[in-house]
Design a protein around this motif. Structure first.
Motif, PDB file in Angstrom:
ATOM      1  N   ALA A 175     -58.107 -69.524  13.879  1.00 12.10           N
ATOM      2  CA  ALA A 175     -56.933 -68.647  13.796  1.00 12.10           C
ATOM      3  C   ALA A 175     -57.263 -67.388  12.997  1.00 12.10           C
ATOM      4  N   ASP A 176     -56.340 -66.889  12.192  1.00 10.83           N
ATOM      5  CA  ASP A 176     -56.559 -65.615  11.516  1.00 10.83           C
ATOM      6  C   ASP A 176     -57.216 -65.752  10.143  1.00 10.83           C
ATOM      7  N   THR A 177     -57.703 -66.951   9.817  1.00 12.61           N
ATOM      8  CA  THR A 177     -58.519 -67.062   8.615  1.00 12.61           C
ATOM      9  C   THR A 177     -59.850 -66.346   8.827  1.00 12.61           C
ATOM     10  N   ILE A 178     -60.418 -66.484  10.035  1.00 12.42           N
ATOM     11  CA  ILE A 178     -61.644 -65.776  10.415  1.00 12.42           C
ATOM     12  C   ILE A 178     -61.413 -65.272  11.838  1.00 12.42           C
ATOM     13  N   PRO A 179     -60.812 -64.104  12.006  1.00 12.52           N
ATOM     14  CA  PRO A 179     -60.402 -63.667  13.346  1.00 12.52           C
ATOM     15  C   PRO A 179     -61.537 -63.275  14.289  1.00 12.52           C
ATOM     16  N   SER A 180     -62.715 -62.965  13.759  1.00 16.46           N
ATOM     17  CA  SER A 180     -63.834 -62.570  14.609  1.00 16.46           C
ATOM     18  C   SER A 180     -65.144 -62.902  13.906  1.00 16.46           C
ATOM     19  N   HIS A 181     -66.250 -62.769  14.638  1.00 18.48           N
ATOM     20  CA  HIS A 181     -67.545 -63.051  14.010  1.00 18.48           C
ATOM     21  C   HIS A 181     -67.860 -62.027  12.927  1.00 18.48           C
ATOM     22  N   ALA A 182     -67.270 -60.831  13.008  1.00 20.59           N
ATOM     23  CA  ALA A 182     -67.494 -59.815  11.984  1.00 20.59           C
ATOM     24  C   ALA A 182     -66.815 -60.166  10.664  1.00 20.59           C
ATOM     25  N   HIS A 183     -65.944 -61.179  10.680  1.00 18.68           N
ATOM     26  CA  HIS A 183     -65.247 -61.602   9.458  1.00 18.68           C
ATOM     27  C   HIS A 183     -65.898 -62.815   8.799  1.00 18.68           C
ATOM     28  N   ILE A 184     -67.098 -63.181   9.225  1.00 17.00           N
ATOM     29  CA  ILE A 184     -67.773 -64.328   8.618  1.00 17.00           C
ATOM     30  C   ILE A 184     -68.044 -64.129   7.129  1.00 17.00           C
ATOM     31  N   PRO A 185     -68.527 -62.972   6.669  1.00 17.89           N
ATOM     32  CA  PRO A 185     -68.733 -62.822   5.220  1.00 17.89           C
ATOM     33  C   PRO A 185     -67.441 -63.092   4.455  1.00 17.89           C
ATOM     34  N   VAL A 186     -67.517 -63.885   3.422  1.00 19.86           N
ATOM     35  CA  VAL A 186     -66.311 -64.343   2.714  1.00 19.86           C
ATOM     36  C   VAL A 186     -65.425 -63.195   2.232  1.00 19.86           C
ATOM     37  N   PRO A 187     -65.963 -62.078   1.696  1.00 25.39           N
ATOM     38  CA  PRO A 187     -65.066 -61.009   1.225  1.00 25.39           C
ATOM     39  C   PRO A 187     -64.374 -60.229   2.343  1.00 25.39           C
ATOM     40  N   TYR A 188     -64.769 -60.416   3.594  1.00 24.40           N
ATOM     41  CA  TYR A 188     -64.199 -59.653   4.704  1.00 24.40           C
ATOM     42  C   TYR A 188     -62.881 -60.292   5.135  1.00 24.40           C
ATOM     43  N   VAL A 189     -61.812 -59.938   4.457  1.00 25.11           N
ATOM     44  CA  VAL A 189     -60.493 -60.483   4.761  1.00 25.11           C
ATOM     45  C   VAL A 189     -59.550 -59.342   5.141  1.00 25.11           C
ATOM     46  N   MET A 190     -58.561 -59.672   5.925  1.00 26.29           N
ATOM     47  CA  MET A 190     -57.661 -58.651   6.459  1.00 26.29           C
ATOM     48  C   MET A 190     -56.665 -58.138   5.421  1.00 26.29           C
ATOM     49  N   GLY A 191     -56.298 -56.881   5.584  1.00 29.91           N
ATOM     50  CA  GLY A 191     -55.238 -56.314   4.759  1.00 29.91           C
ATOM     51  C   GLY A 191     -53.880 -56.917   5.062  1.00 29.91           C
ATOM     52  N   TYR A 192     -53.771 -57.617   6.184  1.00 26.12           N
ATOM     53  CA  TYR A 192     -52.512 -58.265   6.560  1.00 26.12           C
ATOM     54  C   TYR A 192     -52.265 -59.563   5.783  1.00 26.12           C
ATOM     55  N   ASP A 193     -53.308 -60.131   5.184  1.00 30.32           N
ATOM     56  CA  ASP A 193     -53.167 -61.429   4.523  1.00 30.32           C
ATOM     57  C   ASP A 193     -52.215 -61.333   3.339  1.00 30.32           C
ATOM     58  N   ILE A 194     -51.361 -62.325   3.203  1.00 22.50           N
ATOM     59  CA  ILE A 194     -50.422 -62.283   2.083  1.00 22.50           C
ATOM     60  C   ILE A 194     -51.072 -62.709   0.772  1.00 22.50           C
ATOM     61  N   ARG A 195     -52.143 -63.511   0.862  1.00 20.67           N
ATOM     62  CA  ARG A 195     -52.840 -63.984  -0.333  1.00 20.67           C
ATOM     63  C   ARG A 195     -54.354 -63.862  -0.093  1.00 20.67           C
ATOM     64  N   PRO A 196     -54.915 -62.671  -0.199  1.00 18.04           N
ATOM     65  CA  PRO A 196     -56.323 -62.472   0.171  1.00 18.04           C
ATOM     66  C   PRO A 196     -57.307 -63.315  -0.633  1.00 18.04           C
ATOM     67  N   LEU A 197     -57.053 -63.534  -1.909  1.00 15.61           N
ATOM     68  CA  LEU A 197     -57.968 -64.368  -2.689  1.00 15.61           C
ATOM     69  C   LEU A 197     -57.959 -65.809  -2.172  1.00 15.61           C
ATOM     70  N   GLN A 198     -56.793 -66.275  -1.755  1.00 14.92           N
ATOM     71  CA  GLN A 198     -56.725 -67.623  -1.206  1.00 14.92           C
ATOM     72  C   GLN A 198     -57.430 -67.694   0.148  1.00 14.92           C
ATOM     73  N   THR A 199     -57.310 -66.631   0.949  1.00 15.01           N
ATOM     74  CA  THR A 199     -58.058 -66.588   2.201  1.00 15.01           C
ATOM     75  C   THR A 199     -59.549 -66.741   1.939  1.00 15.01           C
ATOM     76  N   MET A 200     -60.064 -66.076   0.916  1.00 16.64           N
ATOM     77  CA  MET A 200     -61.476 -66.185   0.589  1.00 16.64           C
ATOM     78  C   MET A 200     -61.857 -67.614   0.213  1.00 16.64           C
ATOM     79  N   GLU A 201     -61.005 -68.272  -0.536  1.00 13.67           N
ATOM     80  CA  GLU A 201     -61.273 -69.668  -0.902  1.00 13.67           C
ATOM     81  C   GLU A 201     -61.241 -70.571   0.324  1.00 13.67           C
ATOM     82  N   GLU A 202     -60.283 -70.333   1.211  1.00 14.16           N
ATOM     83  CA  GLU A 202     -60.184 -71.138   2.435  1.00 14.16           C
ATOM     84  C   GLU A 202     -61.382 -70.901   3.344  1.00 14.16           C
ATOM     85  N   LYS A 203     -61.803 -69.649   3.455  1.00 21.43           N
ATOM     86  CA  LYS A 203     -62.991 -69.335   4.253  1.00 21.43           C
ATOM     87  C   LYS A 203     -64.226 -70.018   3.687  1.00 21.43           C
ATOM     88  N   GLN A 204     -64.382 -69.955   2.378  1.00 21.61           N
ATOM     89  CA  GLN A 204     -65.540 -70.576   1.736  1.00 21.61           C
ATOM     90  C   GLN A 204     -65.604 -72.060   2.081  1.00 21.61           C
TER      91      GLN A 204
END
Length: 279
Positions: free
Chosen positions: A206-235
């Motif tokens: 889903a939108d935790t990792i929307p594309s292969h270009a978002h694989i690096p953990v810091p590459y999170v969307m500006g749309y995310d409501i909790r970007p630091l949490q997205t990074m933890e979830e991606k990790q």
């Protein structure tokens, strides 16, 4: 079990919004932008055939919004939800279940359509149970100011009014070979179906990792409501995906359905980009 990738078309979003604080000089080599800094993104859905059960994960943005609104997102490409389902040998009436990862318009808009005279909305899949998370449903119908522009009542309430709304957190045991991971970084209680397929694991990320270009953990969307949490979830997801050789299924990658990843000293990297049929 058989899996099908369903292309519902492309749209454009601002590259900066899609990559947050990451500079354009970093991400543009993977996702080039046009003269307006817009990048093209796929709206990709997953169809799961299990005997008599036919489950669709997400529905794209649909076609019911007016042309002016559609123009804001530069709809393009030949993909279409219903035609995509028909192209793999089924009809919309064959769909038994629709899992909505979350209720942002580009993931659930195709779940509801106009009737023939455009006098009322109806569910697109009349024989299906529609699944979301009960907490996310409440979140969507009483939206916060940040997400209000992406939760449309006409995409959501007709499902409930038709008596077709079900909640994963109450009846998830009904799905064989599908587990559900939850994420709260992009939006509250987003669903990520984890599918066991031919002794392999496929995660609709889903939108935790929307594309292969978002694989690096810091590459999170500006749309995310909790970007630091997205990074933890991606990790967490990427560690498991690398260790257990999961395939990640992307909803927005313009070219590739899936990727496998590896963990290196410099972080997570794409190991193999591939289409769903290559699993």
């Amino acid at each position: 079990m058989k899996l099908y990738s369903i292309d519902t078309g492309n749209f454009k979003l601002d590259g900066g919004a899609m990559f947050g604080v990451v500079p354009k000089s970093f991400w543009q080599k993977w996702m080039p932008a046009d003269e307006n800094n817009l990048c093209s993104w796929k709206m990709r859905c997953l169809l799961i055939e299990q005997g008599k059960r036919l489950t669709l994960v997400d529905t794209g943005m649909g076609n019911k919004q007016d042309p002016k609104w559609q123009s804001y997102y530069y709809r393009h490409g030949s993909g279409d939800l219903i035609q995509g389902i028909r192209n793999v040998g089924f009809s919309e009436d064959d769909i038994t279940d629709v899992i909505l990862s979350h209720l942002h318009f580009d993931h659930c808009g195709g779940a509801v359509e106009w009737n023939n005279t455009k006098t009322y909305y109806k569910t697109t899949f009349k024989n299906a149970r529609y699944w979301t998370h009960s907490t996310h449903f409440d979140w969507a119908i009483q939206p916060n100011l940040r997400e209000k522009a992406t939760f449309f009542k006409e995409n959501i309430l007709p499902i409930q009014e038709a008596g077709q709304l079900y909640f994963i957190d109450k009846d998830a045991h009904q799905f064989e070979d599908i587990d559900f991971l939850l994420a709260d970084g992009h939006t509250e209680k987003m669903i990520m179906p984890k599918i066991t397929y031919q002794e392999k694991t496929l995660l609709f990320v889903a939108d935790t990792i929307p594309s292969h270009a978002h694989i690096p953990v810091p590459y999170v969307m500006g749309y995310d409501i909790r970007p630091l949490q997205t990074m933890e979830e991606k990790q967490s997801i990427l560690q498991k995906a690398a260790a257990q050789e999961w395939s990640l299924f992307f909803d927005h990658d313009p070219l590739y359905d899936c990727a496998t990843v590896i963990e290196t000293e410099k972080g997570f990297k794409v190991q193999n980009l591939h289409q769903l049929y290559e699993i």
